[in-house]
Design an enzyme around this catalytic site. Structure first.
Site, PDB file in Angstrom:
ATOM      1  N   TYR A 136       0.868  -1.179   0.000  1.00  0.00           N
ATOM      2  CA  TYR A 136       0.000   0.000   0.000  1.00  0.00           C
ATOM      3  C   TYR A 136       0.905   1.229   0.000  1.00  0.00           C
ATOM      4  O   TYR A 136       1.537   1.542   1.002  1.00  0.00           O
ATOM      5  CB  TYR A 136      -0.896  -0.057   1.246  1.00  0.00           C
ATOM      6  CG  TYR A 136      -1.951   1.028   1.370  1.00  0.00           C
ATOM      7  CD1 TYR A 136      -2.079   2.060   0.455  1.00  0.00           C
ATOM      8  CD2 TYR A 136      -2.835   1.008   2.452  1.00  0.00           C
ATOM      9  CE1 TYR A 136      -3.052   3.040   0.589  1.00  0.00           C
ATOM     10  CE2 TYR A 136      -3.812   1.985   2.599  1.00  0.00           C
ATOM     11  CZ  TYR A 136      -3.912   2.996   1.666  1.00  0.00           C
ATOM     12  OH  TYR A 136      -4.870   3.965   1.807  1.00  0.00           O
ATOM     13  N   LYS A 164      -0.993  -1.027  -4.219  1.00  0.00           N
ATOM     14  CA  LYS A 164      -2.148  -0.148  -4.126  1.00  0.00           C
ATOM     15  C   LYS A 164      -1.602   1.256  -4.312  1.00  0.00           C
ATOM     16  O   LYS A 164      -0.953   1.809  -3.429  1.00  0.00           O
ATOM     17  CB  LYS A 164      -2.857  -0.293  -2.781  1.00  0.00           C
ATOM     18  CG  LYS A 164      -4.075   0.627  -2.638  1.00  0.00           C
ATOM     19  CD  LYS A 164      -4.728   0.476  -1.268  1.00  0.00           C
ATOM     20  CE  LYS A 164      -5.858   1.488  -1.087  1.00  0.00           C
ATOM     21  NZ  LYS A 164      -6.451   1.419   0.275  1.00  0.00           N
TER      22      LYS A 164
END
Length: 306
Positions: A136, A164
């Site tokens: 992320y 992400k």
């Protein structure tokens, strides 16, 4: 389960009762709505999931409950946001034990790790689990950027498979594709840049407002994938005022209000978060009400899945 990192993956909210315990009944209602809409995975314990307020037992319950609900239809992924490498490794092992299919990982919390420290952190976790991992990358909110040079090191481990992408720099999609091709799958992590990211080559969308509007979110993804761009844009333009509720410090409260409006959630948040009040609440409700009044008729997007 091998994860095909693509499609719409809701970063689901955690449902609480009035007594501040897990509301597994409403949680189930929401997950079933996501599955019915055709989402491609479920992500637990992210920012929207109020992960920082959950204890380890609650995280375990959420994973086990979700695995039971989805019955293998889509992967169940849990976010890891820990302060120590040791804690992150333990969380990864527990997630695997509980039946999770994959991990989403933030850099170390609180301590602003340097590049080398961040890479070693991710690598040590990856070496201690068989689960596939999505990094992320959100330097805006979490103050640590995972650079392309860092990803060069990280992808040496086979189970680090996706990112992400939440840098807010749309050109980063192209940079990643130019550098890594399909080796590193890209999922947009910013609702207000999702369609743009998909059109630039992102493989999927880790979505927020999907929690309240699952069908509209999946429709946008499937339509653009099928080349029906004008239809996808039309829904996206309707959706944008709602999507902007996600890029706000009160995103959890905002999205939970939207879930109430669509009948698949409650407003309960866990302190220190508090429900919205006053003008702030009025403004958010107005955006939601306007969205519901002009909600578009969706084409048969499910027939496009192939």
């Amino acid at each position: 389960m091998t994860i095909d990192w693509k499609g719409v993956m809701p970063a689901v909210t955690t449902k609480f009762t009035d007594k501040d315990t897990l509301d597994l009944s409403m949680f189930t209602t929401n997950i079933e709505a996501q599955l019915s809409a055709g989402v491609h995975g479920i992500i637990l314990g992210g920012t929207l999931g109020e992960a920082s307020t959950l204890n380890n037992a609650e995280k375990s319950i959420l994973v086990k409950t979700t695995v039971e609900i989805v019955k293998g239809k889509v992967p169940v992924i849990i976010n890891i946001a820990e302060q120590s490498t040791k804690g992150a490794i333990e969380a990864a092992k527990k997630a695997e034990e509980d039946g999770a299919n994959g991990l989403m990982m933030l850099p170390p919390m609180r301590y602003k790790a340097g590049d080398r420290e961040t890479v070693v952190y991710f690598k040590e976790v990856a070496k201690n689990t068989d689960l596939p991992i999505m990094i992320y990358n959100n330097p805006v909110d979490y103050k640590i950027e995972v650079t392309l040079e860092m990803f060069e090191e990280l992808i040496k481990l086979d189970n680090i498979q996706a990112v992400k992408e939440s840098t807010r720099d749309i050109s980063n999609i192209t940079r990643i594709k130019n550098r890594f091709g399909d080796r590193l799958k890209i999922l947009s992590g910013v609702d207000t840049l999702a369609l743009e990211s998909l059109l630039m080559g992102a493989d999927g969308w880790v979505a927020g407002l999907v929690c309240a509007f699952p069908e509209e979110t999946v429709a946008i993804y499937e339509l653009q994938k099928a080349g029906r761009i004008k239809e996808a844009i039309a829904i996206y333009r309707w959706f944008l005022p709602l999507l902007e509720l996600d890029i706000n410090p009160k995103l959890v409260q905002n999205i939970k209000l939207a879930e109430v409006a669509t009948g698949i959630g409650t407003e309960n948040v866990r302190a220190p978060r508090l429900p919205l009040i006053g003008e702030e609440r009025k403004n958010v409700l107005q955006i939601i009400e306007n969205g519901l009044k002009t909600r578009p008729m969706l084409p048969d997007y499910k027939s496009l899945v192939g």
